[in-house]
Design an enzyme around this catalytic site. Structure first.
Site, mmCIF file in Angstrom:
data_model
loop_
_atom_site.group_PDB
_atom_site.id
_atom_site.type_symbol
_atom_site.label_atom_id
_atom_site.label_comp_id
_atom_site.label_asym_id
_atom_site.label_seq_id
_atom_site.Cartn_x
_atom_site.Cartn_y
_atom_site.Cartn_z
ATOM 1 N N CYS A 93 46.362 3.102 -9.538
ATOM 2 C CA CYS A 93 47.759 3.515 -9.559
ATOM 3 C C CYS A 93 48.308 3.336 -10.970
ATOM 4 C CB CYS A 93 48.554 2.677 -8.564
ATOM 5 S SG CYS A 93 50.303 3.090 -8.470
ATOM 6 N N LEU A 94 49.070 4.314 -11.428
ATOM 7 C CA LEU A 94 49.658 4.227 -12.760
ATOM 8 C C LEU A 94 50.563 3.006 -12.910
ATOM 9 C CD1 LEU A 94 50.565 7.981 -13.405
ATOM 10 C CD2 LEU A 94 48.594 6.705 -14.276
ATOM 11 N N GLN A 109 58.146 5.753 -9.730
ATOM 12 C CA GLN A 109 57.303 5.319 -10.843
ATOM 13 C C GLN A 109 57.920 5.655 -12.200
ATOM 14 O OE1 GLN A 109 53.599 7.021 -8.862
ATOM 15 N NE2 GLN A 109 52.805 5.259 -10.003
ATOM 16 N N HIS A 149 49.001 8.515 -0.796
ATOM 17 C CA HIS A 149 49.317 7.467 -1.773
ATOM 18 C C HIS A 149 50.714 7.697 -2.352
ATOM 19 C CE1 HIS A 149 48.114 4.702 -5.227
ATOM 20 N NE2 HIS A 149 49.179 5.304 -5.711
ATOM 21 N N GLU A 150 51.020 8.950 -2.720
ATOM 22 C CA GLU A 150 52.332 9.240 -3.313
ATOM 23 C C GLU A 150 53.460 9.134 -2.283
ATOM 24 O OE1 GLU A 150 52.471 9.010 -6.384
ATOM 25 O OE2 GLU A 150 50.338 9.288 -6.742
ATOM 26 N N HIS A 186 54.494 5.653 -1.911
ATOM 27 C CA HIS A 186 55.434 5.234 -2.964
ATOM 28 C C HIS A 186 56.875 5.529 -2.553
ATOM 29 C CE1 HIS A 186 53.343 3.709 -6.460
ATOM 30 N NE2 HIS A 186 52.462 4.691 -6.410
ATOM 31 N N GLY A 201 48.559 12.007 -9.607
ATOM 32 C CA GLY A 201 49.771 12.069 -8.806
ATOM 33 C C GLY A 201 50.762 11.063 -9.348
#
Length: 163
Positions: free
Chosen positions: A88-89, A51, A130-131, A134, A46
């Site tokens: 997380c990225l 991001q 999670h997304e 963000h 995701g």
């Protein structure tokens, strides 16, 4: 389509509340495509617009073989709770235990501007939430109950490979 650089913590864009998409146009579709390419290139499941340094309420999540595109997502309902590993990225090499609902119901728009509702459970619910976090400027490290060591991560991956 383009692969964008993933913004790393502590960039300001990651902790800001994003703006709603007012009109779904070619730039929105391009953003969705860029998010997809960037997610795939970075082995993510995701990714949200902040991001890649875009302050709009747009995110995607891989659901099996399908890609869930969320424009202006709203959480309608959650229930249950479970603690599991998250990464997380935007936080390379950081993994931790995070408590999240085990069920989520959302409303969002797709790239054609159609509003839809979706229900998800367990891992898929965790990824969606999670997304969406963000998009609200909430980062997973603020929800971690504990950080996992490199050894613990290696053990978890070894267990998964054995299954």
């Amino acid at each position: 389509m383009a692969i964008k650089e993933v913004v790393k913590n502590p960039a300001n864009v990651l902790s800001q509340v994003t703006k709603e998409v007012e009109v779904i146009d070619e730039s929105t579709i391009q953003l969705l495509d860029d998010l997809y390419d960037t997610m795939v290139e970075n082995d993510g499941v995701g990714i949200a617009a902040p991001q890649i340094n875009v302050g709009l309420r747009v995110a995607i999540v891989e659901l099996g073989e399908d890609i869930l595109e969320m424009i202006n997502p709203i959480v309608l309902e959650t229930r249950g709770q479970a603690e599991d590993v998250e990464g997380c990225l935007s936080f390379p090499d950081l993994f931790g235990m995070v408590k999240r609902p085990t069920y989520v119901k959302i409303e969002a728009s797709d790239r054609e501007g159609r509003v839809y509702e979706l229900e998800a459970e367990d891992f898929e619910a965790r990824c969606i939430l999670h997304e969406i976090d963000h998009l609200d400027g909430v980062l997973f490290d603020s929800k971690m109950t504990r950080v996992l060591t490199e050894e613990e991560i290696e053990e978890l991956y070894a267990d998964v490979e054995e299954e």
